[in-house]
Write a protein that holds these residues in place. Sequence first.
Motif, mmCIF file in Angstrom:
data_model
loop_
_atom_site.group_PDB
_atom_site.id
_atom_site.type_symbol
_atom_site.label_atom_id
_atom_site.label_comp_id
_atom_site.label_asym_id
_atom_site.label_seq_id
_atom_site.Cartn_x
_atom_site.Cartn_y
_atom_site.Cartn_z
ATOM 1 N N SER A 99 -7.305 -6.659 -9.140
ATOM 2 C CA SER A 99 -7.337 -5.985 -10.456
ATOM 3 C C SER A 99 -7.626 -4.501 -10.311
ATOM 4 C CB SER A 99 -8.377 -6.644 -11.369
ATOM 5 O OG SER A 99 -8.089 -8.011 -11.557
ATOM 6 N N LEU A 100 -7.085 -3.909 -9.238
ATOM 7 C CA LEU A 100 -7.217 -2.471 -9.004
ATOM 8 C C LEU A 100 -5.807 -1.895 -8.876
ATOM 9 C CD1 LEU A 100 -10.075 -2.531 -6.344
ATOM 10 C CD2 LEU A 100 -10.293 -1.883 -8.748
ATOM 11 N N PRO A 101 -5.143 -1.588 -9.993
ATOM 12 C CA PRO A 101 -3.731 -1.188 -9.930
ATOM 13 C C PRO A 101 -3.478 0.144 -9.256
ATOM 14 C CG PRO A 101 -4.586 -0.944 -12.156
ATOM 15 C CD PRO A 101 -5.653 -1.644 -11.377
ATOM 16 N N THR A 102 -4.478 1.003 -9.137
ATOM 17 C CA THR A 102 -4.260 2.323 -8.543
ATOM 18 C C THR A 102 -5.166 2.603 -7.354
ATOM 19 O OG1 THR A 102 -5.804 3.323 -10.138
ATOM 20 C CG2 THR A 102 -3.467 3.295 -10.727
ATOM 21 N N VAL A 103 -5.967 1.646 -6.935
ATOM 22 C CA VAL A 103 -6.891 1.851 -5.815
ATOM 23 C C VAL A 103 -6.683 0.723 -4.815
ATOM 24 C CG1 VAL A 103 -9.309 2.069 -5.123
ATOM 25 C CG2 VAL A 103 -8.566 2.955 -7.340
ATOM 26 N N PRO A 104 -6.326 1.023 -3.564
ATOM 27 C CA PRO A 104 -5.977 2.336 -2.992
ATOM 28 C C PRO A 104 -4.659 2.851 -3.561
ATOM 29 C CG PRO A 104 -6.481 0.720 -1.269
ATOM 30 C CD PRO A 104 -6.305 -0.038 -2.543
ATOM 31 N N PRO A 105 -4.459 4.175 -3.559
ATOM 32 C CA PRO A 105 -3.207 4.725 -4.097
ATOM 33 C C PRO A 105 -2.007 4.361 -3.224
ATOM 34 C CG PRO A 105 -4.546 6.452 -3.109
ATOM 35 C CD PRO A 105 -5.395 5.224 -3.134
ATOM 36 N N ASN A 106 -0.829 4.568 -3.782
ATOM 37 C CA ASN A 106 0.401 4.217 -3.065
ATOM 38 C C ASN A 106 0.540 4.972 -1.749
ATOM 39 O OD1 ASN A 106 1.349 2.347 -4.961
ATOM 40 N ND2 ASN A 106 2.360 3.932 -6.166
ATOM 41 N N GLN A 107 0.072 6.222 -1.706
ATOM 42 C CA GLN A 107 0.187 6.992 -0.472
ATOM 43 C C GLN A 107 -0.604 6.348 0.654
ATOM 44 O OE1 GLN A 107 -0.449 8.126 -3.434
ATOM 45 N NE2 GLN A 107 0.715 9.989 -3.902
ATOM 46 N N VAL A 108 -1.774 5.807 0.337
ATOM 47 C CA VAL A 108 -2.598 5.164 1.356
ATOM 48 C C VAL A 108 -1.927 3.876 1.841
ATOM 49 C CG1 VAL A 108 -4.823 4.081 1.816
ATOM 50 C CG2 VAL A 108 -4.717 6.181 0.470
ATOM 51 N N LEU A 109 -1.435 3.080 0.914
ATOM 52 C CA LEU A 109 -0.765 1.834 1.295
ATOM 53 C C LEU A 109 0.497 2.115 2.112
ATOM 54 C CD1 LEU A 109 -1.084 -0.357 -1.933
ATOM 55 C CD2 LEU A 109 -2.585 -0.251 0.060
ATOM 56 N N ALA A 110 1.265 3.121 1.699
ATOM 57 C CA ALA A 110 2.484 3.453 2.440
ATOM 58 C C ALA A 110 2.145 3.960 3.844
ATOM 59 C CB ALA A 110 3.295 4.493 1.679
ATOM 60 N N GLY A 111 1.099 4.771 3.959
ATOM 61 C CA GLY A 111 0.707 5.246 5.283
ATOM 62 C C GLY A 111 0.238 4.123 6.180
ATOM 63 N N LEU A 112 -0.569 3.203 5.635
ATOM 64 C CA LEU A 112 -1.026 2.062 6.425
ATOM 65 C C LEU A 112 0.155 1.184 6.823
ATOM 66 C CD1 LEU A 112 -3.281 0.348 7.618
ATOM 67 C CD2 LEU A 112 -3.604 -0.698 5.367
ATOM 68 N N ALA A 113 1.070 0.934 5.889
ATOM 69 C CA ALA A 113 2.247 0.118 6.202
ATOM 70 C C ALA A 113 3.121 0.786 7.259
ATOM 71 C CB ALA A 113 3.052 -0.141 4.929
ATOM 72 N N LEU A 114 3.237 2.114 7.206
ATOM 73 C CA LEU A 114 4.066 2.829 8.176
ATOM 74 C C LEU A 114 3.501 2.708 9.587
ATOM 75 C CD1 LEU A 114 6.391 4.730 8.889
ATOM 76 C CD2 LEU A 114 4.911 6.648 8.240
ATOM 77 N N PHE A 115 2.192 2.936 9.737
ATOM 78 C CA PHE A 115 1.614 2.898 11.077
ATOM 79 C C PHE A 115 1.512 1.469 11.605
ATOM 80 C CE2 PHE A 115 0.410 7.218 10.027
ATOM 81 C CZ PHE A 115 0.559 7.866 11.241
ATOM 82 N N LEU A 116 1.299 0.496 10.720
ATOM 83 C CA LEU A 116 1.359 -0.892 11.166
ATOM 84 C C LEU A 116 2.777 -1.253 11.611
ATOM 85 C CD1 LEU A 116 -0.889 -2.805 8.589
ATOM 86 C CD2 LEU A 116 -1.347 -2.403 11.011
ATOM 87 N N SER A 117 3.780 -0.733 10.910
ATOM 88 C CA SER A 117 5.164 -0.984 11.301
ATOM 89 C C SER A 117 5.463 -0.367 12.667
ATOM 90 C CB SER A 117 6.130 -0.424 10.250
ATOM 91 O OG SER A 117 5.926 -1.037 8.992
ATOM 92 N N LEU A 118 4.964 0.851 12.902
ATOM 93 C CA LEU A 118 5.159 1.475 14.214
ATOM 94 C C LEU A 118 4.470 0.670 15.307
ATOM 95 C CD1 LEU A 118 4.705 5.259 13.336
ATOM 96 C CD2 LEU A 118 6.831 4.047 13.786
ATOM 97 N N PHE A 119 3.289 0.132 15.000
ATOM 98 C CA PHE A 119 2.569 -0.693 15.972
ATOM 99 C C PHE A 119 3.345 -1.977 16.268
ATOM 100 C CE2 PHE A 119 -0.448 -4.201 16.705
ATOM 101 C CZ PHE A 119 -1.030 -3.762 17.892
ATOM 102 N N ILE A 120 3.866 -2.613 15.229
ATOM 103 C CA ILE A 120 4.606 -3.863 15.414
ATOM 104 C C ILE A 120 5.936 -3.614 16.112
ATOM 105 C CG2 ILE A 120 5.788 -5.715 14.167
ATOM 106 C CD1 ILE A 120 3.539 -5.498 12.059
ATOM 107 N N MET A 121 6.607 -2.528 15.756
ATOM 108 C CA MET A 121 7.936 -2.246 16.284
ATOM 109 C C MET A 121 7.910 -1.500 17.614
ATOM 110 S SD MET A 121 10.016 -3.481 13.984
ATOM 111 C CE MET A 121 11.550 -2.718 14.486
ATOM 112 N N SER A 122 6.748 -1.197 18.148
ATOM 113 C CA SER A 122 6.673 -0.401 19.381
ATOM 114 C C SER A 122 7.446 -1.032 20.547
ATOM 115 C CB SER A 122 5.214 -0.155 19.763
ATOM 116 O OG SER A 122 4.518 -1.373 19.936
ATOM 117 N N PRO A 123 7.399 -2.363 20.765
ATOM 118 C CA PRO A 123 8.228 -2.913 21.860
ATOM 119 C C PRO A 123 9.721 -2.690 21.643
ATOM 120 C CG PRO A 123 6.536 -4.489 21.201
ATOM 121 C CD PRO A 123 6.550 -3.416 20.169
ATOM 122 N N VAL A 124 10.180 -2.824 20.392
ATOM 123 C CA VAL A 124 11.596 -2.613 20.088
ATOM 124 C C VAL A 124 11.966 -1.149 20.280
ATOM 125 C CG1 VAL A 124 13.370 -2.819 18.311
ATOM 126 C CG2 VAL A 124 11.572 -4.541 18.477
#
Length: 267
Positions: A99-124
């Motif tokens: 029930s926190l529609p703006t916390v964390p903000p989209n920029q934080v979620l996108a940044g976390l998703a981006l670096f997790l994606s780089l971590f997951i995709m690093s072997p590829v």
Amino acid sequence: MTAANPARRLLLGSALALLGGALLAVLAAAAPASAQTGTDALNLGGVSVEVNGPNGTPSQSIVTLLAVTLIGVAPSLIIMMTSFTKIFVVLAMTRNALSLPTVPPNQVLAGLALFLSLFIMSPVITEINETAIQPYLAGEMDVTTTFETATGPLREFMLGLTRQEDLALMTRAAGLENPATQDDVSLAQLVPAFMISELRAAFIIGFVIFVPFLVIDLVVSAALMSLGMMMLPPVMISLPFKILLFILVDGWGLIVTALVQSYAGAT
């Protein structure tokens, strides 16, 4: 940030990609003429473009052109062909479950998703760099061979996470025959099928995350109704308990661990 800004950036990136592709097509069309004269330069209306550098390596201008084109299409590639979409959707649904529609903000979620994606995709990414990019820069591969070699690891990654039902759906939608082997699946069918499978998996994880918080909302609502406090919003009472539960179980750690492990067999 408004919703129009990402769309504007995507359109700009697509325009740059089309421009780069058009330039590459012109260069490729003029390549035979250059080969017949035995030179390493293309003459396009009085403009000379060096295709090959020393020792058969691609010239700096061609590498720069390819880099600009890749930067233009990078946002689309990250969204469509990596784990970014699934991770971002799960994180956003977790935020809504709290029930926190703006916390964390989209920029934080996108940044976390981006670096997790780089971590997951690093072997590829490492495999693509070693088998395609470095040989191309060393002059050992042409552009066509490099593209086919670079898409191989991505195809294996996406095929390992794509349901057969989604591939069949895209095949029927295109009016094509079922591919005999996985190597016969084109990227035009594989990419949307991969995205559908990722969205399905993200919604399943989101449903599991929502259930305990829904129970808290029901308990709080029932308690307020039994006390006759019908004018008090249940969210105001349930929110601290949701946050407390999320902290006690180390919610972010559990979600990130589950997301990373869901790609363990695909990389």
